[in-house]
Design a protein around this motif. Structure first.
Motif, short mmCIF file in Angstrom:
data_model
loop_
_atom_site.label_atom_id
_atom_site.label_comp_id
_atom_site.label_asym_id
_atom_site.label_seq_id
_atom_site.Cartn_x
_atom_site.Cartn_y
_atom_site.Cartn_z
N GLN A 67 42.27 36.96 40.20
CA GLN A 67 41.88 37.57 38.91
C GLN A 67 42.24 36.59 37.79
N SER A 103 37.90 43.01 35.35
CA SER A 103 38.84 44.12 35.11
C SER A 103 40.15 43.65 34.51
N ARG A 151 43.85 45.56 43.71
CA ARG A 151 43.47 46.36 42.53
C ARG A 151 43.71 45.50 41.31
N ALA A 152 43.33 46.00 40.12
CA ALA A 152 43.58 45.23 38.90
C ALA A 152 45.09 45.17 38.65
#
Ligand code: COI
Length: 360
Positions: A67, A103, A151-152
């Motif tokens: 991310q 995200s 997940r974020a």
């Protein structure tokens, strides 16, 4: 009022590199901007600190699931000593689009421009003056929470580092030879192709290496589904001049919305040239080269600005463009856009933003 930015000065300043041998992204200035994000608190603690190593938990989510988003823009030194940024609002808008796709929580673009101005002002002696040089500004955000769940992240770091740069390609503005990539794809619609995220670049390196081994500077990316339509060249958007008309692939979700791409389109329109954003197949370009109507090809990006293409290798077919010479439009665009950026051409578009005035 923006949150005050805490400034901690470096105890010692580094020696500046030789401005005639900068290359791209090899030298870093004395300070950097940092800001944290914590779920519940939001973005906080904006600060300018000495450039240096950062501490990261081995479980930091960016290291596992990627991310991460980034931007690239430049500060230029004008002949009369002013420092100019080029369209920073466009970079901030795109950063927030990338954040959304990955995200990552949005940032306040105006505040970040303010922070960039503060940082560039502090590092003003690092902005080179040699022709073709600038101070490359790299804002980036990555997930720092220690967690292996997919997940974020609940924690992020936002950083800005600065690097005095010369030409992106060793070849400079000389046309490059490009391999049309038939196996690997850069992105597909619905994926992350139009976000400026680290993974897109990681996925492109293998094709780039193979092209280099074959003697090509970069690859021309085709669409990820049919492998028929042109998407980008290397890490740049791409333009062609065919039979007097300038064409560029339309933004279809897998192509990066380049700031230089948008600027080129506006400049060409201001010259009363027709610019069409549409699907362009490699077959069409090959046909155009056979019937002599493929007049120019060039990449556009913040790093290289305009990068002319002299030859395309498509399987066993060679497409020679403008006899391997830089085209008239590419040269004129390069002169105009770099001229606006460094203050030597009047900025009739209102694209430049002044950082501060240094008295001559
Ligand atoms: C650009 O030219 O805008 C780029 O994104 C290239 C950068 C990844 C070095």
């Amino acid at each position: 009022m923006p949150t005050p930015i805490n400034v901690q000065l470096a105890p010692q300043l580094k020696a500046k590199p030789d401005q005639t041998k900068l290359g791209f992204g090899q030298h870093f200035t004395d300070h950097m901007f940092v800001m944290d994000y914590t779920e519940g608190t939001g973005w906080h603690d904006p600060r300018i600190v000495p450039y240096g190593k950062i501490e990261l938990d081995p479980a930091a989510m960016v290291l596992h699931y990627g991310q991460a988003v980034f931007e690239g823009l430049k500060a230029f030194r004008t002949e009369d000593g002013r420092l100019l940024l080029f369209r920073p609002d466009q970079n901030m808008a795109r950063l927030n689009r990338s954040n959304d796709r990955l995200s990552i929580p949005p940032i306040d673009g105006d505040f970040i421009i303010h922070a960039i101005k503060e940082l560039v002002n502090l590092e003003k002696d690092w902005v080179p003056a040699e022709p073709g040089t600038s101070l490359y500004i790299r804002p980036y955000i990555f997930a720092t929470e220690a967690c292996l769940g997919v997940r974020a992240s609940y924690r992020y770091l936002f950083m800005v580092i600065l690097s005095p740069v010369g030409a992106y390609y060793a070849e400079g503005i000389k046309p490059v030879r490009i391999n049309v990539e038939n196996d690997y794809v850069r992105a597909v619609r619905g994926g992350t192709g139009n976000a400026k995220t680290a993974g897109n670049y990681a996925a492109s390196i293998k094709a780039q290496e193979e092209a280099k081994e074959e003697g090509y500077a970069q690859v021309l990316w085709l669409d990820g589904v049919e492998k028929k339509y042109i998407e980008e060249v290397g890490s740049m958007n791409v333009f062609f001049k065919v039979n007097g008309e300038v064409v560029t692939p339309e933004l279809n979700g897998s192509i990066l919305q380049g700031v230089t791409r948008a600027s080129v389109i506006e400049v060409l329109k201001s010259w009363d040239l027709t610019v069409t954003e549409r699907r362009i197949s490699i077959e069409e370009l090959y046909e155009a080269s056979l019937n002599g109507t493929l007049e120019e090809a060039f990449g556009t990006g913040t790093a290289a600005v305009i990068s002319p293409v002299g030859e395309l290798n498509w399987g066993d077919k060679k497409i020679l463009i403008n006899n391997g010479q830089i085209g008239e439009i590419a040269q004129k665009l390069y002169n105009t856009i770099t001229g606006i950026q460094n203050g030597s051409v009047a900025d009739t578009f209102g694209w430049t933003v002044q950082v501060e005035t240094v008295k001559a």
